[in-house]
Design an enzyme around this catalytic site. Structure first.
Site, PDB file in Angstrom:
ATOM      1  N   LYS A  12       0.829  -1.217   0.000  1.00 14.70           N
ATOM      2  CA  LYS A  12       0.000   0.000   0.000  1.00 14.70           C
ATOM      3  C   LYS A  12       0.866   1.273   0.000  1.00 14.70           C
ATOM      4  CE  LYS A  12      -4.018  -2.094   2.358  1.00 14.70           C
ATOM      5  NZ  LYS A  12      -4.931  -1.962   3.537  1.00 14.70           N
ATOM      6  N   TYR A  52     -12.309  -2.224  -3.781  1.00 11.59           N
ATOM      7  CA  TYR A  52     -12.781  -2.375  -2.389  1.00 11.59           C
ATOM      8  C   TYR A  52     -14.306  -2.430  -2.284  1.00 11.59           C
ATOM      9  CZ  TYR A  52      -8.393  -1.883   0.344  1.00 11.59           C
ATOM     10  OH  TYR A  52      -7.184  -2.077   0.958  1.00 11.59           O
ATOM     11  N   PHE A  60     -15.815   3.498   6.819  1.00 11.75           N
ATOM     12  CA  PHE A  60     -14.492   3.968   6.404  1.00 11.75           C
ATOM     13  C   PHE A  60     -14.240   3.790   4.905  1.00 11.75           C
ATOM     14  CE2 PHE A  60     -14.180  -0.359   8.105  1.00 11.75           C
ATOM     15  CZ  PHE A  60     -13.589  -1.047   7.052  1.00 11.75           C
ATOM     16  N   ARG A  88      -1.798 -14.324   4.239  1.00  9.99           N
ATOM     17  CA  ARG A  88      -2.535 -13.695   5.341  1.00  9.99           C
ATOM     18  C   ARG A  88      -1.772 -13.837   6.655  1.00  9.99           C
ATOM     19  NH1 ARG A  88      -6.806 -10.274   4.170  1.00  9.99           N
ATOM     20  NH2 ARG A  88      -7.161 -10.488   6.398  1.00  9.99           N
ATOM     21  N   THR A  94      -5.318  -7.177  10.771  1.00  8.05           N
ATOM     22  CA  THR A  94      -5.646  -5.915  10.094  1.00  8.05           C
ATOM     23  C   THR A  94      -5.098  -4.709  10.862  1.00  8.05           C
ATOM     24  OG1 THR A  94      -7.671  -6.947   9.268  1.00  8.05           O
ATOM     25  CG2 THR A  94      -7.561  -4.545   9.181  1.00  8.05           C
ATOM     26  N   ASN A 115      -1.840   0.168   6.965  1.00  8.23           N
ATOM     27  CA  ASN A 115      -1.316  -1.105   7.478  1.00  8.23           C
ATOM     28  C   ASN A 115      -0.458  -1.848   6.447  1.00  8.23           C
ATOM     29  OD1 ASN A 115      -3.363  -1.962   5.802  1.00  8.23           O
ATOM     30  ND2 ASN A 115      -4.568  -2.960   7.408  1.00  8.23           N
ATOM     31  N   HIS A 118      -2.088  -5.384   1.495  1.00  2.00           N
ATOM     32  CA  HIS A 118      -3.378  -6.046   1.264  1.00  2.00           C
ATOM     33  C   HIS A 118      -3.099  -7.476   0.842  1.00  2.00           C
ATOM     34  CE1 HIS A 118      -7.325  -7.087  -0.350  1.00  2.00           C
ATOM     35  NE2 HIS A 118      -6.659  -7.652  -1.337  1.00  2.00           N
ATOM     36  N   GLU A 129      -9.416 -10.525  -7.800  1.00  2.00           N
ATOM     37  CA  GLU A 129      -8.426  -9.445  -7.621  1.00  2.00           C
ATOM     38  C   GLU A 129      -7.261  -9.571  -8.602  1.00  2.00           C
ATOM     39  OE1 GLU A 129      -9.514  -8.831  -2.878  1.00  2.00           O
ATOM     40  OE2 GLU A 129      -7.498  -9.485  -3.418  1.00  2.00           O
TER      41      GLU A 129
HETATM   42  P1  IDP Z   1      -7.768  -6.899   5.687  1.00  2.00           P
HETATM   43  O1  IDP Z   1      -6.980  -5.888   4.878  1.00  2.00           O
HETATM   44  O2  IDP Z   1      -6.972  -7.415   6.860  1.00  2.00           O
HETATM   45  O3  IDP Z   1      -8.355  -8.003   4.846  1.00  2.00           O
HETATM   46  P2  IDP Z   1     -10.458  -5.794   5.819  1.00  2.00           P
HETATM   47  O4  IDP Z   1     -11.397  -6.013   6.939  1.00  2.00           O
HETATM   48  O5  IDP Z   1     -10.709  -6.523   4.525  1.00  2.00           O
HETATM   49  O6  IDP Z   1      -8.974  -6.102   6.355  1.00  2.00           O
HETATM   50  O7  IDP Z   1     -10.417  -4.229   5.546  1.00  2.00           O
HETATM   51  C1  IDP Z   1      -9.807  -3.717   4.378  1.00  2.00           C
HETATM   52  C2  IDP Z   1      -8.950  -2.546   4.764  1.00  2.00           C
HETATM   53  O8  IDP Z   1      -9.772  -1.508   5.270  1.00  2.00           O
HETATM   54  C3  IDP Z   1      -7.934  -2.810   5.889  1.00  2.00           C
HETATM   55  O9  IDP Z   1      -6.724  -3.365   5.437  1.00  2.00           O
HETATM   56  C4  IDP Z   1      -7.729  -1.438   6.458  1.00  2.00           C
HETATM   57  O10 IDP Z   1      -6.767  -0.728   5.700  1.00  2.00           O
HETATM   58  C5  IDP Z   1      -9.081  -0.790   6.294  1.00  2.00           C
HETATM   59  N1  IDP Z   1      -9.858  -0.864   7.529  1.00  2.00           N
HETATM   60  C6  IDP Z   1     -10.421  -1.958   8.083  1.00  2.00           C
HETATM   61  N2  IDP Z   1     -11.084  -1.663   9.216  1.00  2.00           N
HETATM   62  C7  IDP Z   1     -10.935  -0.317   9.367  1.00  2.00           C
HETATM   63  C8  IDP Z   1     -11.413   0.611  10.361  1.00  2.00           C
HETATM   64  O11 IDP Z   1     -12.087   0.260  11.326  1.00  2.00           O
HETATM   65  N3  IDP Z   1     -11.054   1.916  10.163  1.00  2.00           N
HETATM   66  C9  IDP Z   1     -10.297   2.340   9.099  1.00  2.00           C
HETATM   67  N4  IDP Z   1      -9.849   1.494   8.155  1.00  2.00           N
HETATM   68  C10 IDP Z   1     -10.159   0.196   8.284  1.00  2.00           C
HETATM   69 MG    MG Z   2      -9.801  -7.922   3.354  1.00  2.00          MG
END
Ligand code: IDP
Ligand code: MG
Length: 136
Positions: A12, A52, A60, A88, A94, A115, A118, A129
């Site tokens: 990212k 997304y 968010f 993963r 996350t 973070n 992805h 994807e």
């Molecule tokens: P993942 O990336 O671990 O699969 P997902 O739940 O699919 O997590 O969420 C996608 C992305 O959305 C996350 O990687 C993170 O960058 C963002 N995200 C997830 N939860 C939150 C939140 O509560 N606040 C802000 N951003 C979030």
């Molecule tokens: Mg995800």
């Protein structure tokens, strides 16, 4: 029994900006994941919104799409035994705060949104994807 899979990984904007792409690639390579295709791109907010779209109901979502399109990203197809779950595991939780030691998000993640990586979460989404980024 063999379970050779492909999955999509994205470095990212926060991690590309901090020159962490090579370090992250090494983590995959050192854990028996092969990078079979890759490219550095800068996607539009519309493309991020499409990528997304499973999250479109989340509070968010808009911020997430703005963020993914805010700078260059490095997208990769990773291949290996159980590649989807392995990626993963190497990524970590996350929220970097909750990630296990030595995972990519623990090592490099700044916050739940920044973070660093992805990774596809299922075989079905991996295919969608990969096609989105690598099937002209
Ligand atoms: P993942 O990336 O671990 O699969 P997902 O739940 O699919 O997590 O969420 C996608 C992305 O959305 C996350 O990687 C993170 O960058 C963002 N995200 C997830 N939860 C939150 C939140 O509560 N606040 C802000 N951003 C979030
Ligand atoms: Mg995800």
């Amino acid at each position: 029994m063999s379970n050779l899979e492909q999955t999509l990984s994205i470095v990212k904007p926060d991690a590309v900006e901090r020159n962490l792409t090579e370090d992250i690639k090494k983590i995959f390579i050192n854990n028996d994941l092969k990078i079979v295709n890759s490219k550095k791109i800068h996607i539009s907010k519309e493309e991020a919104a499409d990528f997304y779209k499973v999250h479109q109901a989340k509070p968010f979502y808009d911020e997430l799409c703005t963020y993914l399109s805010s700078g260059p990203i490095f997208v990769m197809i990773l291949e290996g035994e159980g590649a989807i779950a392995l990626n993963r595991k190497l990524m970590g939780a996350t929220n970097p705060k909750d990630a296990e030691p030595n995972t990519i998000r623990k090592l490099y993640g700044i916050s739940i949104d920044k973070n660093s990586v992805h990774g596809s979460d299922s075989a079905e989404n991996a295919k969608i994807e990969i096609d989105l980024f690598f099937k002209n």
